[in-house]
Design an enzyme around this catalytic site. Structure first.
Site, PDB file in Angstrom:
ATOM      1  N   SER A 185       0.837  -1.194   0.000  1.00 43.91           N
ATOM      2  CA  SER A 185       0.000   0.000   0.000  1.00 43.91           C
ATOM      3  C   SER A 185       0.874   1.248   0.000  1.00 43.91           C
ATOM      4  CB  SER A 185      -0.907   0.005   1.237  1.00 43.91           C
ATOM      5  OG  SER A 185      -1.992   0.901   1.104  1.00 43.91           O
ATOM      6  N   GLY A 186       0.386   2.310  -0.609  1.00 48.40           N
ATOM      7  CA  GLY A 186       1.032   3.602  -0.525  1.00 48.40           C
ATOM      8  C   GLY A 186       2.459   3.621  -1.035  1.00 48.40           C
ATOM      9  N   ASP A 202       4.327  -8.957  10.737  1.00 48.53           N
ATOM     10  CA  ASP A 202       4.155  -7.640  11.333  1.00 48.53           C
ATOM     11  C   ASP A 202       5.530  -7.140  11.758  1.00 48.53           C
ATOM     12  OD1 ASP A 202       3.519  -5.419  12.913  1.00 48.53           O
ATOM     13  OD2 ASP A 202       1.717  -6.370  13.730  1.00 48.53           O
ATOM     14  N   VAL A 203       5.896  -5.921  11.346  1.00 50.98           N
ATOM     15  CA  VAL A 203       7.212  -5.410  11.723  1.00 50.98           C
ATOM     16  C   VAL A 203       7.353  -5.265  13.239  1.00 50.98           C
ATOM     17  CG1 VAL A 203       7.698  -4.232   9.548  1.00 50.98           C
ATOM     18  CG2 VAL A 203       6.461  -3.009  11.364  1.00 50.98           C
ATOM     19  N   TYR A 254       1.029   9.482  16.240  1.00 50.26           N
ATOM     20  CA  TYR A 254       1.751   9.458  14.969  1.00 50.26           C
ATOM     21  C   TYR A 254       2.939  10.411  15.001  1.00 50.26           C
ATOM     22  CZ  TYR A 254       2.519   9.563   9.906  1.00 50.26           C
ATOM     23  OH  TYR A 254       3.070   9.470   8.656  1.00 50.26           O
ATOM     24  N   ILE A 276       1.208  13.256   1.331  1.00 50.34           N
ATOM     25  CA  ILE A 276       1.272  12.223   0.292  1.00 50.34           C
ATOM     26  C   ILE A 276      -0.080  11.527   0.221  1.00 50.34           C
ATOM     27  CG2 ILE A 276       2.525  10.236  -0.600  1.00 50.34           C
ATOM     28  CD1 ILE A 276       4.283  12.710  -0.195  1.00 50.34           C
ATOM     29  N   THR A 313      -1.846   8.706   0.147  1.00 47.62           N
ATOM     30  CA  THR A 313      -1.814   7.261   0.352  1.00 47.62           C
ATOM     31  C   THR A 313      -3.040   6.841   1.161  1.00 47.62           C
ATOM     32  OG1 THR A 313      -0.700   7.134   2.499  1.00 47.62           O
ATOM     33  CG2 THR A 313       0.695   7.501   0.561  1.00 47.62           C
ATOM     34  N   PRO A 314      -3.310   5.537   1.237  1.00 48.41           N
ATOM     35  CA  PRO A 314      -4.471   5.068   2.011  1.00 48.41           C
ATOM     36  C   PRO A 314      -4.288   5.134   3.522  1.00 48.41           C
ATOM     37  CG  PRO A 314      -3.922   3.524   0.245  1.00 48.41           C
ATOM     38  CD  PRO A 314      -2.773   4.477   0.373  1.00 48.41           C
TER      39      PRO A 314
END
Length: 308
Positions: free
Chosen positions: A23-24, A71-72, A163, A197, A199-200
């Protein structure tokens, strides 16, 4: 293989690990690197989108593609994926850590598990990826680590504390890595700081303020970021800004904090929120939402700096 300007005179395919590859920015990178003929290792949480991306990349010309549904935030899974890449495709030349999630809402309104989930993916996930690849790069004195930060990694913005804190942490980690690896001239760490940007990440974000977020103007395509990253790999900078207003915003935040604080909230509310009545949701922070994975979000009319 035809020489690629991003590779200089050496047209040998690179081995590149891309996280958040479905994604993105991550998806845009996978496509561009595939077109350059590189060996790709793609990591994301959901298998079906990974399979679709891998198929696209093989068709686009990737030398080889391996996928890892992981998953990171799971350090053991990241470590296992990196060791598998090394066995199958050889030493990793480039890693781009682009996996990331976001949450909107006042600090006290965002549930602790969601706040922690943003930091787990964005900060601990970044640390896990670097931890898995850095020793090998140092041993070989060769490698590129690209960390996707954000313009908000140098700002404070209302109702995005999780975030923003995570991107501040990524900026700090990048600088520490740059300092600690000065003894390895062939190891390069680049912090990418995108502005707005398309992106989703916005429709996928956790939301606790009744709105869906949207990128601040000027808005760029994810392909723009991907292209700038790929073009930088031959001579990696310490920092790669994508957004003509990034420096102005960071300077205003640092030098005129009172003025910045007075104008940022009303301006933020005006330009970064969709006017929708959205019930509280954890979005894709705690679990993936593969249905919303896509190259772009829903804000056409982009400024695209891409140059061939």
């Amino acid at each position: 293989m035809t020489a690629d300007p991003a590779k200089g005179d050496d047209a040998t395919p690179r081995v590149v690990l891309v996280t958040g590859a479905t994604s993105g920015i991550g998806l845009a990178l996978a496509r561009e690197l595939a077109a350059a003929g590189d060996h790709l290792a793609l990591l994301a949480r959901s298998k079906e989108p990974l399979d679709r991306t891998a198929s696209e990349c093989r068709t686009a010309g990737a030398a080889s593609v391996t996928t890892f549904a992981a998953d990171v935030a799971d350090g053991a899974a990241v470590e296992a994926a990196v060791r598998d890449v090394e066995r199958r495709q050889g030493p990793i030349d480039v890693v781009v850590q682009s996996a990331g999630v976001a949450a909107y809402g006042r600090f006290e309104d965002v549930p602790p598990e969601v706040f922690d989930g943003v930091l787990a993916t964005n900060v601990l996930g970044t640390a896990n990826v670097v931890r898995a690849v850095l020793p090998g790069m140092r041993d070989r004195n060769d490698g590129r680590i690209v960390l996707i930060g954000s313009v908000v990694g140098a700002l404070a913005v209302p109702e995005m504390s999780a975030y923003a804190v995570s991107k501040w942490a990524i900026r700090s980690l990048a600088r520490h890595l740059q300092i600690e690896n000065r003894d390895r001239s062939g190891v390069h760490i680049t912090l990418v700081t995108p502005g707005g940007i398309d992106t989703p990440i916005y429709p996928q974000a956790a939301t606790y303020n009744g709105h869906v977020g949207k990128p601040p103007p000027p808005i760029y395509a994810p392909e723009t970021v991907a292209h700038r990253i790929v073009q930088s790999l031959n001579r990696p900078p310490k920092r790669l800004d994508v957004g003509i207003t990034n420096a102005v915003m960071a300077l205003g935040f640092a030098l005129l904090p009172s003025l910045y604080d007075a104008i940022v909230t009303p301006l933020f509310n005006l330009v970064t929120k969709e006017r929708e009545n959205v019930p509280p949701t954890s979005g894709n922070v705690l679990r993936p939402n593969a249905a919303l994975n896509a190259l772009r979000g829903r804000h056409p009319g982009l400024t695209n700096l891409r140059r061939r």
